[in-house]
Enzyme design. Structure first.
Site, mmCIF file in Angstrom:
data_model
loop_
_atom_site.group_PDB
_atom_site.id
_atom_site.type_symbol
_atom_site.label_atom_id
_atom_site.label_comp_id
_atom_site.label_asym_id
_atom_site.label_seq_id
_atom_site.Cartn_x
_atom_site.Cartn_y
_atom_site.Cartn_z
ATOM 1 N N GLN A 31 0.824 -1.213 0.000
ATOM 2 C CA GLN A 31 0.000 0.000 0.000
ATOM 3 C C GLN A 31 0.856 1.259 0.000
ATOM 4 O OE1 GLN A 31 -2.298 -1.011 3.494
ATOM 5 N NE2 GLN A 31 -0.440 -1.594 4.581
ATOM 6 N N HIS A 62 -7.693 2.439 20.505
ATOM 7 C CA HIS A 62 -6.935 1.302 21.048
ATOM 8 C C HIS A 62 -7.459 0.858 22.411
ATOM 9 C CE1 HIS A 62 -3.654 2.647 18.067
ATOM 10 N NE2 HIS A 62 -4.250 1.572 17.595
ATOM 11 N N ASP A 138 -0.319 -12.601 6.131
ATOM 12 C CA ASP A 138 -1.673 -12.236 5.770
ATOM 13 C C ASP A 138 -2.593 -12.765 6.889
ATOM 14 O OD1 ASP A 138 -4.292 -12.571 4.824
ATOM 15 O OD2 ASP A 138 -3.613 -12.746 2.750
ATOM 16 N N ASP A 156 -7.913 -5.318 14.006
ATOM 17 C CA ASP A 156 -7.496 -3.913 13.898
ATOM 18 C C ASP A 156 -7.168 -3.650 12.440
ATOM 19 O OD1 ASP A 156 -6.555 -1.387 14.247
ATOM 20 O OD2 ASP A 156 -4.749 -1.954 15.340
HETATM 21 N N1 AG3 Z 1 -7.463 1.069 11.671
HETATM 22 C C1 AG3 Z 1 -8.760 1.665 11.508
HETATM 23 C C2 AG3 Z 1 -8.836 2.750 10.510
HETATM 24 C C3 AG3 Z 1 -10.222 3.016 10.141
HETATM 25 C C4 AG3 Z 1 -10.404 4.301 9.455
HETATM 26 N N2 AG3 Z 1 -11.682 4.254 8.916
HETATM 27 C C5 AG3 Z 1 -12.554 5.237 8.912
HETATM 28 N N3 AG3 Z 1 -12.240 6.447 9.272
HETATM 29 N N4 AG3 Z 1 -13.734 4.933 8.537
HETATM 30 C C6 AG3 Z 1 -6.574 1.824 12.436
HETATM 31 C C7 AG3 Z 1 -5.332 1.145 12.799
HETATM 32 C C8 AG3 Z 1 -4.850 1.677 14.097
HETATM 33 N N5 AG3 Z 1 -4.157 0.717 14.852
#
Ligand code: AG3
Length: 283
Positions: A31, A62, A138, A156
């Site tokens: 990415q 978190h 993965d 997460d």
């Molecule tokens: N992961 C979640 C990001 C989501 C963003 N999405 C959104 N704004 N709809 C974050 C990783 C942090 N450890």
């Protein structure tokens, strides 16, 4: 001239952040990764144009994806985190004395390396902790083949586009369920329901088809703008979902953990849903 970072999450509405400076930028194997600095939010990690975490408000997300399920479970020893490359989730999970091991499966090694290097305040310590078992793989493939069992599994993930899409499928949730101990709990990052209604509706259907007890709970994370973010919950045990405030307070106090968002009152209250989210959940 002021430079702005424009998030490209939704086609018709967007938020932007002043870029004080770009700290790091790389097209990784998986990415587009950017770390930049904003005067209000501190360092910010974005993947494929979407804000993932910021020094300013990462604690909310978190704390809610760790302390709610881990305290609800009460005896969690083995935790699995899928994703979480910035280390914030592992950091919070390992604060629990009873947690013996946190296995974290992150697909993109660059996320781990660059977050340790450029946003150490979030997760750098976590990666030094002996309780952490970091696996670069993965997440979907990992749970498909995993023989170990976990008391709490935390997804997460990014949003369901790009490498994170598979982490929202029924098949993936079913594989997670197979990796849970009896009475174990699965929690998921489920997007901002106001802007991502399908994400919640689809996950609700899939979780309901697999678990006896399903729910969603909420947390407000400023940089996941659009109101509440939803977290999915799946377990075959109903007791974990229903702990009273008093019990949450006793367990929280015994944990000795200091939080900035989580409280025992919120633990119970965050499962109360606005009507439009109840409807999305009902399908
Ligand atoms: N992961 C979640 C990001 C989501 C963003 N999405 C959104 N704004 N709809 C974050 C990783 C942090 N450890």
């Amino acid at each position: 001239m002021t430079e702005w970072y424009n998030e490209t999450l939704y086609p018709e509405v967007a938020q932007r952040f002043v870029i004080k400076n770009i700290v790091f930028r790389e097209r990784t194997e998986h990415q587009d990764l950017v770390i930049f600095e904003n005067p209000v939010m501190g360092r910010i990690l974005a993947l494929d144009g979407i804000i993932q975490t910021t020094e300013g408000d990462e604690f909310i997300y978190h704390e809610m994806l760790t302390h709610v399920p881990i305290l609800a479970h009460g005896k969690a020893k083995e935790i699995l985190i899928i994703g979480g490359g910035d280390g914030g989730m592992a950091r919070e999970a390992m604060k629990h004395r009873g947690v013996e091991r946190v296995t974290m499966v992150e697909i993109d090694r660059s996320v781990v390396d660059m977050c340790v290097k450029y946003i150490p305040s979030i997760g750098a310590e976590a990666f030094k902790n002996k309780k952490l078992n970091l696996v670069i793989d993965d997440g979907a493939a990992f749970v498909k083949h995993c023989k170990d069992k976990f008391d709490v599994i935390i997804i997460d993930s990014t949003d369901p586009q790009g490498p994170g899409a598979v982490l929202f499928t029924r098949e993936f949730y079913a594989d997670c369920k197979r990796c849970l101990t009896k009475g174990g709990i699965l929690v998921t990052q489920n997007g901002v329901p106001f802007f991502q209604p399908d994400e919640l509706g689809n996950t609700a259907k899939r979780l309901k088809s697999l678990f006896k007890n399903t729910a969603f709970y909420l947390g407000a994370v400023p940089t996941y703008y659009g109101g509440f973010m939803a977290f999915g919950w799946g377990s075959d045990s109903a007791v974990h979902r229903d702990i009273p405030i008093k019990e949450a307070a006793t367990r929280f106090k015994a944990s000795g953990i200091a939080t900035r968002y989580y409280t025992p009152e919120l633990h119970v209250g965050c499962f109360a849903l606005p009507r439009f989210i109840q409807k999305l959940m009902a399908g």
